[in-house]
Design a protein around this motif. Structure first.
Motif, mmCIF file in Angstrom:
data_model
loop_
_atom_site.group_PDB
_atom_site.id
_atom_site.type_symbol
_atom_site.label_atom_id
_atom_site.label_comp_id
_atom_site.label_asym_id
_atom_site.label_seq_id
_atom_site.Cartn_x
_atom_site.Cartn_y
_atom_site.Cartn_z
ATOM 1 N N PRO A 77 -1.067 -3.061 39.565
ATOM 2 C CA PRO A 77 0.087 -2.497 39.846
ATOM 3 C C PRO A 77 0.364 -1.929 41.565
ATOM 4 C CG PRO A 77 -0.937 -1.362 38.178
ATOM 5 C CD PRO A 77 -1.899 -2.598 38.773
ATOM 6 N N THR A 78 1.727 -1.651 41.946
ATOM 7 C CA THR A 78 1.522 -0.937 43.127
ATOM 8 C C THR A 78 1.114 0.438 43.404
ATOM 9 O OG1 THR A 78 3.780 0.002 42.861
ATOM 10 C CG2 THR A 78 3.739 -2.233 43.718
ATOM 11 N N ALA A 79 0.601 0.901 44.503
ATOM 12 C CA ALA A 79 -0.028 2.314 44.529
ATOM 13 C C ALA A 79 1.332 3.342 44.506
ATOM 14 C CB ALA A 79 -0.510 2.237 45.848
ATOM 15 N N PRO A 80 0.715 4.298 43.567
ATOM 16 C CA PRO A 80 1.739 5.534 43.661
ATOM 17 C C PRO A 80 1.921 5.918 44.957
ATOM 18 C CG PRO A 80 -0.155 5.904 42.201
ATOM 19 C CD PRO A 80 -0.622 4.679 42.898
ATOM 20 N N THR A 81 3.243 6.536 45.136
ATOM 21 C CA THR A 81 3.745 7.006 46.401
ATOM 22 C C THR A 81 4.146 8.424 46.243
ATOM 23 O OG1 THR A 81 6.271 6.335 45.665
ATOM 24 C CG2 THR A 81 4.877 4.754 47.055
ATOM 25 N N GLY A 82 4.122 9.178 47.355
ATOM 26 C CA GLY A 82 4.836 10.379 47.520
ATOM 27 C C GLY A 82 3.757 11.325 46.704
ATOM 28 N N LEU A 83 2.487 11.336 46.840
ATOM 29 C CA LEU A 83 1.689 12.396 46.120
ATOM 30 C C LEU A 83 1.849 13.635 46.722
ATOM 31 C CD1 LEU A 83 -0.481 12.988 44.436
ATOM 32 C CD2 LEU A 83 -2.169 12.331 45.859
ATOM 33 N N ARG A 84 2.121 14.746 46.006
ATOM 34 C CA ARG A 84 2.297 16.045 46.752
ATOM 35 C C ARG A 84 1.684 17.034 45.657
ATOM 36 N NH1 ARG A 84 6.850 14.013 44.792
ATOM 37 N NH2 ARG A 84 8.191 15.008 43.668
ATOM 38 N N ALA A 85 1.152 18.271 46.382
ATOM 39 C CA ALA A 85 1.013 19.660 45.453
ATOM 40 C C ALA A 85 2.112 20.216 45.290
ATOM 41 C CB ALA A 85 -0.072 20.205 46.094
ATOM 42 N N THR A 86 2.508 20.489 43.666
ATOM 43 C CA THR A 86 3.574 21.232 43.760
ATOM 44 C C THR A 86 3.481 22.754 43.111
ATOM 45 O OG1 THR A 86 3.328 20.590 41.403
ATOM 46 C CG2 THR A 86 4.929 19.403 42.812
ATOM 47 N N GLY A 87 2.077 23.032 43.277
ATOM 48 C CA GLY A 87 1.677 24.546 42.929
ATOM 49 C C GLY A 87 0.097 24.730 43.088
ATOM 50 N N VAL A 88 -0.456 25.869 43.185
ATOM 51 C CA VAL A 88 -1.969 26.148 43.288
ATOM 52 C C VAL A 88 -2.038 27.453 42.478
ATOM 53 C CG1 VAL A 88 -2.375 24.689 45.250
ATOM 54 C CG2 VAL A 88 -1.830 26.819 45.601
ATOM 55 N N THR A 89 -3.036 27.583 41.982
ATOM 56 C CA THR A 89 -3.629 28.878 41.560
ATOM 57 C C THR A 89 -5.057 28.861 42.097
ATOM 58 O OG1 THR A 89 -4.567 28.124 39.395
ATOM 59 C CG2 THR A 89 -2.108 28.609 39.412
ATOM 60 N N ALA A 90 -5.555 29.892 41.740
ATOM 61 C CA ALA A 90 -7.100 30.112 42.031
ATOM 62 C C ALA A 90 -7.930 29.229 41.488
ATOM 63 C CB ALA A 90 -7.640 31.677 41.673
ATOM 64 N N ASN A 91 -7.652 28.472 40.459
ATOM 65 C CA ASN A 91 -8.730 27.557 39.676
ATOM 66 C C ASN A 91 -7.890 26.190 39.431
ATOM 67 O OD1 ASN A 91 -9.436 30.738 38.299
ATOM 68 N ND2 ASN A 91 -10.959 29.303 39.500
ATOM 69 N N SER A 92 -6.458 25.904 39.814
ATOM 70 C CA SER A 92 -6.128 24.773 39.492
ATOM 71 C C SER A 92 -5.078 24.169 40.845
ATOM 72 C CB SER A 92 -5.399 24.988 38.150
ATOM 73 O OG SER A 92 -4.299 25.689 38.383
ATOM 74 N N VAL A 93 -4.727 22.974 40.711
ATOM 75 C CA VAL A 93 -3.707 22.302 41.571
ATOM 76 C C VAL A 93 -2.767 21.248 40.574
ATOM 77 C CG1 VAL A 93 -3.433 21.039 43.518
ATOM 78 C CG2 VAL A 93 -5.202 22.287 43.435
#
Length: 683
Positions: A264-280
Motif C-alpha cells: 500500500p501507499t504510506a498513510p498521509t497527514g498524520l496528526r494528533a487530535t487530542g492529548v491527555t495525561a496518559n493518552s494521545v
C-alpha cells in the motif's frame, strides 16, 4: 471424586423414581423410569408474554406455566432430554386453556418425528399417558384448542422414561488431515472414533469455535480468510450425548485470494487530535492499495503501540508531561506493509487519567493465567503450561514457589489455570488452584510457606469438571460470603451446560473445604447439582464482586457474541439455545453487555470502585466499563493492539491494576511464550 459406576447410576435412578409420582411399575430392574424433562432445555412455537415462557413448563413448579400466543394453531412445546431415552409415560397438566386435539412426538434429532400418542378428544386437566418409543427430543404438538379464545396453557410437561446408562464417551477421532486447500475452503477427513454403543455424529471446531456437525468422517469447511492460518480438530459424539476428547490438531494455511506483491501507499497527514495525561489520539489520511488496505499499525520508538481498521486510534498507557513521536503503516490482506507515514510528535499533559501509565513488572516465557495477591502485597501467578506458581513482588523480584502436581495440558487451553489466595492465608497458608488432569478439570488447595509449596499439602476439593482441548473455564474467586466461586467451561459438550448435574458450563459455589454450601439453590437435588450457583454458560473466564457483593461474570461466545453477566442465584443464562442476545433467548437471564467475538473474547475481570476492567484476548484490549448499580454505563477501550492478547487483570493491594499478556498460548508447550506482567496506574 471417582466417576459413577453403572451400579451407582442405577441406584440414583431408583431413588429419583421414588420422588417422581405414579411412575410405571413394570420397569426393568437395571434402570427404573425417572422424570427426564425437568429443568432441560425447552423451546416453543410462540410465547404469549413475559412470565409465560416455555421453560416454566418443565421447572417442576405447579404455580408457573407456559402459554402460547392467543389464537395461533398449531402450537408446539419441545424439550431436549439431553440423551436418548426409552419413554414410558408423559404427564400433562393443562391450565385453563387445553388442547382438544394434539400429538406427543419423539425424535432423535429434532427433525424427523414419530408420534407416540395422539388424540382428538383431550379432556384437559391432568393427563397421565402411557407411551412407548425412544428419542432425545419430545414434543407436544397441539392442533385444536379446547377454548376458541386464548392460547394453549401447560403448567407442567413431564416426560418419564429410562436412559441407557451410557456414560462412556467415544474415543477421540484419529488422523485428522486436510486436503484441497483453497483461499477460502479446505477438505477435512479423519479416521472413525469407536464407542461402546455407537458414534452418531462428529463436531468440527476451528480454534475452539464450533463450525458444524456431520454424520460421516469427512467434510468441507468454507468461509475461511485468504492468506491465513486456521486450526481444526474434531470431537465424536454418541447417542447418549457423551463427547470425546479432541482429535489431533491440523493447521491449514490458506493461499492469497490472488497474487499480490504490491504494498500500500504510506498513510498521509498524520496528526494528533487530542492529548491527555496518559493518552494521545491520532488520525491520518487513508492509504491506497491495488486490492485493498485491511488495517493500520501505530508505532513509537520502534515498537508497535496500537492498531486500527480505520484511520484513527487512541494510544493509551503514556506517561504525563512526555513527548512521543508516532508513525503509521498500512497493511493489505496478504501482509504487504507500506512505508511509514511522516512522523508526528505530541506531548501528554500533566495530571492523570482514569487509566494511566503502564510499567512492566516482569516478563515470562510461559502463559501467566491466574493471578492473586498475598498479604504482603506480592502477587502470585500460575504458569499454565509449565504447571508452577511464581511469586512476584511489586518491585519485580520473582520467586518460583514450585510445581503443582498432577497437572496436564490439552494442547490448547488446559493446564494450570485460575488461582486464589485464601482470605485467611495469614493463618492457614492456603492457595487454591483450578487445573486440568488426565481425566477432568478440578479444584485443589495447597499450602505455601517460606516461599515454597509445602510437599504433600495438595488436597483435591472437587473433581469431575469436564475437560477438553478448549472450553475448560478455570477462574476462581472468593466472595464476601467466604465461599469459593468457580467458573467452568462446557468441555465442548454444549447441551451439558443446561444439565445441572453436569459441572461444565456453570458457576459453582463451594465452601473453602470443597463441600457444597447448604444454601446453594439446587442443594436439595443432590449429586453435582448441589454445587451449582448458575448455569447455561459456555466458557466462563472472568469473575469479580462489586462493592455491593454482586457477582459479575465474563464468558466467551462461539462466533457471534461474548457476554458480561450479572450472576443471579440459580439463574439460567441460556447457552446453547442463546448466545449473547442471539438465538432462542426468551426466559433466560440476559447479559448486561455484549461484544462481537472479534472485538473481545473476554478473559479476566476486576472491579475497582464502580469501574469494571475486562481483559480481552482476540480483541487485544482492556475495556473499562462504568457500573451503575446493576446496570452497565459508559465504556472505553485501552491498549488496543499495544500488548497483544490480554489474559488476566486484577486489582493490586495499592489500588492499581496488574495485567498479564498471553502471547504464544495456542498449545501446551511450556516456556515457548513471550508474555509480560504489567502494572497499570489508576488515577
Amino acid at each position: 471424586m471417582a466417576p459413577p459406576t453403572r451400579r451407582r447410576l442405577s441406584a440414583l435412578s431408583t431413588a429419583l423414581a421414588v420422588v417422581a409420582t405414579a411412575l410405571v411399575s413394570a420397569a426393568p430392574a437395571s434402570a427404573a423410569p425417572v422424570l427426564l424433562s425437568q429443568g432441560k432445555p425447552v423451546t416453543a412455537s410462540t410465547t404469549s408474554g413475559p412470565g409465560l415462557e416455555a421453560r416454566l413448563a418443565v421447572d417442576g413448579d405447579f404455580g408457573t406455566r407456559w402459554s402460547s400466543r392467543s389464537g395461533v394453531d398449531p402450537a408446539w412445546l419441545q424439550v431436549d432430554l439431553g440423551v436418548t431415552a426409552r419413554l414410558s409415560r408423559v404427564r400433562l397438566q393443562w391450565g385453563n386453556s387445553c388442547a382438544r386435539a394434539y400429538r406427543v412426538e419423539t425424535s432423535p434429532d429434532a427433525a424427523a418425528w414419530t408420534t407416540v400418542h395422539s388424540t382428538a378428544n383431550g379432556p384437559g386437566g391432568v393427563e397421565n399417558l402411557a407411551v412407548g418409543g425412544a428419542g432425545r427430543y419430545v414434543r407436544l404438538y397441539a392442533t385444536q384448542r379446547c377454548n376458541q379464545s386464548g392460547g394453549y396453557t401447560v403448567v407442567e410437561f413431564q416426560v418419564h422414561g429410562e436412559t441407557s446408562g451410557d456414560t462412556a464417551p467415544p474415543s477421540p477421532p484419529a488422523n485428522l488431515r486436510a486436503a484441497n486447500t483453497t483461499a477460502t475452503s479446505v477438505d477435512l477427513s479423519w479416521d472413525p472414533a469407536t464407542d461402546d454403543v455407537g458414534v452418531t455424529s462428529y463436531e468440527v471446531y476451528q480454534s475452539g469455535q464450533f463450525v458444524k456437525a456431520v454424520a460421516g468422517t469427512s467434510t468441507r469447511v468454507t468461509g475461511l480468510n485468504p492468506n491465513g492460518t486456521h486450526q481444526f480438530y474434531v470431537n465424536a459424539k454418541d447417542a447418549a450425548g457423551n463427547v470425546s476428547q479432541a482429535s489431533n490438531n491440523v493447521e491449514v494455511r490458506t493461499p492469497p485470494a490472488q497474487a499480490d506483491n504490491e504494498k500500500p501507499t504510506a498513510p498521509t497527514g498524520l496528526r494528533a487530535t487530542g492529548v491527555t495525561a496518559n493518552s494521545v489520539s491520532l488520525t491520518w489520511g487513508a492509504a491506497t492499495d491495488n486490492i485493498g488496505v485491511t488495517r493500520y499499525e501505530v508505532h513509537a520508538a520502534g515498537a508497535k503501540v496500537g492498531d486500527a481498521t480505520g484511520t484513527s486510534a487512541t494510544i493509551s498507557g503514556r506517561a504525563p508531561n512526555t513527548a512521543y513521536t508516532f508513525t503509521v503503516r498500512a497493511f493489505d490482506a496478504v501482509g504487504n506493509a507500506s512505508d511509514p507515514s511522516a512522523p508526528v510528535t505530541a506531548t501528554t499533559s500533566g495530571g492523570g487519567d482514569q487509566v494511566g501509565a503502564v510499567t512492566q513488572l516482569a516478563a515470562d516465557t510461559d502463559v501467566p493465567w491466574g493471578l492473586a495477591f498475598l498479604p504482603d502485597g506480592s502477587g502470585v501467578y500460575s504458569r499454565r503450561d509449565a504447571f508452577d506458581l511464581v511469586k512476584l513482588s511489586p518491585s519485580g523480584a520473582r520467586t518460583t514457589l514450585g510445581v503443582v502436581p498432577n497437572v496436564v495440558g490439552t494442547d490448547a487451553e488446559g493446564g494450570l489455570l485460575g488461582i486464589e489466595v485464601s482470605p485467611t492465608f495469614a493463618t492457614d497458608n492456603y492457595v487454591y488452584a483450578y487445573h486440568t488432569s488426565t481425566g477432568d478439570n478440578r479444584v485443589v488447595r495447597l499450602k505455601v510457606q517460606n516461599n515454597a509449596i509445602v510437599a504433600g499439602s495438595v488436597q483435591v476439593l472437587l473433581t469431575g469438571i469436564p475437560r477438553n482441548r478448549y472450553h475448560n473455564g478455570g477462574r476462581l474467586r472468593f466472595g464476601p460470603d467466604g465461599k469459593l466461586y468457580v467458573g467452568t467451561g462446557d468441555g465442548q459438550n454444549a447441551q451439558g451446560a443446561q444439565d445441572r448435574n453436569f459441572l461444565g458450563g456453570k458457576v459453582l459455589r463451594l465452601n473453602p473445604d470443597g463441600s457444597a454450601p447448604t444454601d446453594n439453590p439446587f442443594y436439595g437435588s443432590g449429586g453435582n447439582a448441589r454445587y451449582v450457583w448458575s448455569y447455561g454458560h459456555r466458557n466462563v473466564q472472568g469473575l469479580a464482586f462489586d462493592g455491593q457483593g454482586r457477582l459479575w461474570q465474563a464468558e466467551l461466545g462461539n462466533t457471534i457474541m461474548d457476554e458480561l453477566n450479572l450472576v443471579e442465584r440459580g439463574g439460567n443464562f441460556g447457552w446453547p439455545s442463546c448466545e449473547g442476545t442471539s438465538g432462542s433467548c426468551s426466559g433466560y437471564v440476559a447479559p448486561k453487555r455484549t461484544w462481537s467475538t472479534a472485538n473481545a473474547s473476554p478473559s479476566g475481570i476486576a472491579i475497582v470502585n464502580n469501574s469494571l476492567y475486562m481483559a480481552s484476548l482476540r480483541g487485544a484490549r482492556l475495556y473499562r466499563l462504568q457500573l451503575n448499580g446493576t446496570s452497565v454505563g459508559g465504556e472505553t477501550t485501552h491498549f488496543q493492539g499495544t500488548y497483544g492478547r490480554l489474559r488476566t487483570v486484577e486489582r493490586a493491594p495499592d489500588g492499581n491494576l496488574w495485567l498479564t499478556t498471553s502471547t504464544g498460548d495456542r498449545d501446551s508447550v511450556p516456556n515457548n511464550s513471550d508474555s509480560r506482567i504489567l502494572r497499570v496506574q489508576l488515577n
